[in-house]
Design an enzyme around this catalytic site. Sequence first.
Site, mmCIF file in Angstrom:
data_model
loop_
_atom_site.group_PDB
_atom_site.id
_atom_site.type_symbol
_atom_site.label_atom_id
_atom_site.label_comp_id
_atom_site.label_asym_id
_atom_site.label_seq_id
_atom_site.Cartn_x
_atom_site.Cartn_y
_atom_site.Cartn_z
ATOM 1 N N CYS A 124 0.842 -1.319 0.519
ATOM 2 C CA CYS A 124 0.202 -0.021 0.124
ATOM 3 C C CYS A 124 0.721 1.196 0.322
ATOM 4 C CB CYS A 124 -1.233 -0.273 1.049
ATOM 5 S SG CYS A 124 -0.152 -0.710 2.330
ATOM 6 N N HIS A 137 -1.222 0.821 7.249
ATOM 7 C CA HIS A 137 -1.774 1.095 6.221
ATOM 8 C C HIS A 137 -1.757 3.073 5.503
ATOM 9 C CE1 HIS A 137 -3.973 0.187 2.891
ATOM 10 N NE2 HIS A 137 -5.292 1.318 2.651
#
Length: 1289
Positions: free
Chosen positions: A201, A448
């Site tokens: 990510c 994330h």
Amino acid sequence: MDDDQQLYEPVGDDMDAEESGPQVQPVNEEPLVASGGTAKPMETEYSGHYEWELRNFLKLSEKQTSETFEIGTYLWRLLCFPRQNQHPWRHVSVFLEYPEAHYTPVNLSPKASFKLIIKNNKDSSKDFTKDASHTFTQDQVDWGFSQMLPLTDVSVASGYLREDGAMVVRVEITIQRDERYLYDSRTETGYVGLKNQGATCYMNSLLQYLYNLPSFRKAVYHMPVPENEEPSKSLPVALQSLFYRLQYARGPVSTKELTKSFGWNTYDAFMQHDVQELNRVLCEKLEEKMKNTKVEKTINELFEGHTYSFIECINVSYKSTRKESFMDLQLDVKGCRNIYESFDKYTEVEILNGANQYKTDDFGMQDARKGILFEDFPPVLQLQLKRFEYDCQRDAMVKINDRYEFYDELDLDRENGKYLAPNVDRSVRNLYKLHSVLVHSGGVHGGHYYAFIRPDGKTWLRFDDDRVSREDQRQALDAQFGGGDEDLIGPVAYQQQPAPLKYAKFSNAYMLVYVRQSDWPTIMCDVTKEDIAKHLLDRLEREMSDKEARHRDKMEAHLYCSLKVATDKDIEQQVGDVSHFDLVDHDRLPAERCHYRMRKQTKFADFKEEVARRTGVPVERQRYWTWKRRNNATCRPDRPLTAAEEASQLVDLKDIRDLPREGQGAAGAKKSLMDIRLYLEELPESVSLDTVSVHQDVKQGGNVLLFFKYYDPLNETIVYRGHHVLPGAIKAFEMGSYLMEGDGHNADEPVLLFEEVKFEPTVMVVPCESRRELRDLELNHGDVIIYQRLLSVEEIAESQVRYPTADEYLAYIHNRRQVHFKRLDEPQAPPTVTLELLRSTTYDEMCQALATALSLDDPSKLRITRHNYFSNQPQRAPIKWRTVSSLEQLLMHQQHPTDIIYYEVLDLPLHEMEQLKTVKVSFHNERGEFVGEQHSLRLRKEATVTDLLMELAGRLQQAAAALSSRATSQNGATGPASSPALPATADRVSQGGNAAAPAPAVISSQAAADEAALKAASALTAAGRPMRLLETLQSKVFKVVDPNEKIDQLNDNYWQLRAEFVPEDQLASGLGEGDFLVHCAHSLLPTLPPAAAAYWAVRSQGQQQVGGESAAADSGNVQGRGTSGGVAPMEADDLDAEGEVPSRGPEGYRAFHRALVEQMPGAAFGDPFLIRVRPHETMGQLRANIQALLGTPPEEFARWPVLFVGTRPNNAWLEDSDDLTLYFASHRIQFDSAAAAAAAAGGRTDAVLIAPSKLMVIILHEDRGGGTTRRQPPSNNRYTYEKPVKIYA
């Protein structure tokens, strides 16, 4: 898993239909229904209609089923019950059925709105219509109306029957798309996302930001590349392909080709890294690839700015300046409320005075001002927010989630350009507009990343891996400031509003990208296909077309049936080559001849015509058999297709579709789309399907289909000899004679017959009794018979036959393995040796074979390590000697077979080495300075620490003797004997970072210092001086190891083991009752409040003396006051009576000392050490002893605070006159054991060792190092969370 594969969950066939609807039944074989209606062209992609004629309707009584038709990429059928499907049997019942519901995953189950219409042939306005909406799942495969039309209305006169008695039923279907699963980022936003490979990510966020800088994208397109370069092998090609697909693809884009061009494997894709680090490494690689091209300076033109560093003397006319470039700026978050305060802190001027004065060439040491300003800013300004920081109190990295504001516009010309260097070009307006916000959600060890980007300067988009969505400005800016969220607690009592609670936000901005407004039109330019080289564009469009075709095939896969047809020719090609067992591996069948992909509504007769076209086998000579996966893991032809099955559509062959076995998981679930495997039996020209029947059971006199293999024991080969349909009444020997004669042998020659039953987990090949009939041998369709000549004993001996019978040969084939051996230190290199071994090979046999191949005399010196199936690397722990019984166990990793084994050659037999332990120890002199190199000492596991230290002392003596011998050979004479005391080396800074004392002329280098230290160590060993072993970590001593402790209990993978001679003043013989041994360490100062910081700034200049202030200070005792000691808030104590921040006198003194005892010190550095405290020694005497040991100039050491830091008691500042014996006596809980004291003193003693986990002396000062590099022992710590980003392209 390939990006273009779609997994389907297998669903059983035993699910019932909707209770109110009909049960799904096979199509009635009688020609009662005329299937003349066909689906007309669909009005749209998701709608259409179908008409069905039911002829002679009044004569029908049983359930009727239409042909399968396609509407909206799904297959449908109509069901009709002419006399209703339930009591009172007075209506016509009509239902719409989705026959593939049992095999469709939930997320692909169709939701449809439909109309069921019984047409009126006289007046279309009187068509009888009912509509419904339904999601067709495996539990409800059909939907409709049980009371569709009263039977009393069904007649020719009413118009619902035609003149010929036929009823026409029409269905109109519209598929309703489920937006939960079909969200289209391209349609909604004009952009597409990037697929996450596991933990990529951070990379996806960075790539989206770079892609949305059109000038950067254009430069990537303009990078020249070879025409046939593979994207997975070239970083520029991979990035060009990725950007092209982001610009023109319809769905999320994969980054696998790009990471492969990085040189990454699957392990790297699951390792999360820092986005700013990847940005720097990627731009460096691109800058390297752009050299000598027309886009050579693009990276610098976009991202490069310049700083102006200066040092200006205060009292003399001298100024030093330097210009440096930067690609991004790292801004402090902690202690700053907004982005402007970070720039203020970045450009803050530092005063160099006192011990930190600046040295000039002409004026010597001078007070000076040091700072950084900016010469120019880049068009694209990348700001890295320092959200991660080392916390000295926790001794770990932490994430700073404090509120930190940034703005839509950033004016770096504010306040008359205070951030700009003098004499810079002020014509460029440094007004920036926010372009991207890269967000990190999570903590220091994981989280994330996603990004908010404003490509058009107006609309914010959120790029979160494969999903792109529109967001408002508050989400992109305000919500990413960090800080806390306010939320209300549960039920409100007595109608009172409770105080809001604040919860820390773990999602906040991590990287900001601003674009200069004057450069915005240039940076955000248009990028079209004209900017791509023609050969590159052609290839990218071709790749895009191929990918869209694969995507289209995937989306329409449920409409097709995949058939794999094997023939005798295919079996012949595989048996004896690809495999010796079973008949055929369907995955290895040639696609051009054996693989068929046809629409599910295709008639089986049409499929046979296609097979005839490809194979040349006429339709009349084709007989198809289904395959069955038996319980013993074999796959054999099971039964021929019936006439009804060959007359139906492919979709109706659901009973023979290949479903995955239980436990296969996702890998097998994909096959449930609709895979059918068939065996094509080519009938002889003189034989028809009716001539030789195979439908009757063999035990009842029917025929049986058998397959035959021939084994040649002389050549050790096995080949396929075809199939035969034989009557069950013939005897086995008759079959054998027939087979031998067919091979050209004498029919009377002795023959052996075997039935191949199974091959996993063990081979089972059983002899066939020659006098028994085939039906008595319990043979079934698809069984495999192996036949061979019976060799005589003489023939076996003469030809040296290893495996005289087929069962022995197949057992050997099943057990043999091709094993690749690789060196453990070169896991990615080609195998050194490849050997053919048996699965039953023992550990000793394998080592002997490997040693022979490597020309080693002693196979016991080999150490073996297993292969990791998932990471494609060696496993961490090697195999212990003879702990694995067979090769088969070595070649398995979590039930996955491998064929790689790693080896290393030891310098002594493995079983002897396993009784030893190698311990890594660093030797330090009396002041704790690291000497020489780290020592690896190998002793038996039951040895003690005393044995370890004796071995080290012997090593030191040998090293000193070798140095003396070399000096003698070089100088022709031996120098004077070394003193028993370890000399003071020149690098005194290694203790604490203080300025080094003048080095003796004799010791002019570190090598000379080490040589002198080794000679002194040799002398101390000869004199019988005891040694001690310390466990240290991060510049602190945690334990003095008991000399009687077993070395097997030492963990040198975590601790740094340090050995040193016990100093003369700490020997047990010189210590008595009332003496103490205390651990000391060097640390940085903590973050100080304003009053304490002001006091320290004055004190560091030497303008105030400790003694004078101590006398003038408040006599109140501040020792032992911790964070919970009840001290008033720092903000209140920071001001004096006039409201000023005190920097002198008792107020500043107390504020400074209170700050030290209330806060943990900063990070430790340097070499820790132990020091002796004599009875009733004062704090001032302890300071003097530490200063003498370190050799620090007294005037500098006087400015270093020394305090006690601990948990019991808390931190304490002692005055110079305080008696340490009284202080220790009041806190006996911190004393270490008597054994530990004996270990520290080298013998039994009445002195007390202070436990370092409870209390230690901390010396606070800067780690300047005096201009030299401190030598540290190598770190043995194997426990790391993250490895640096590397791009190997």
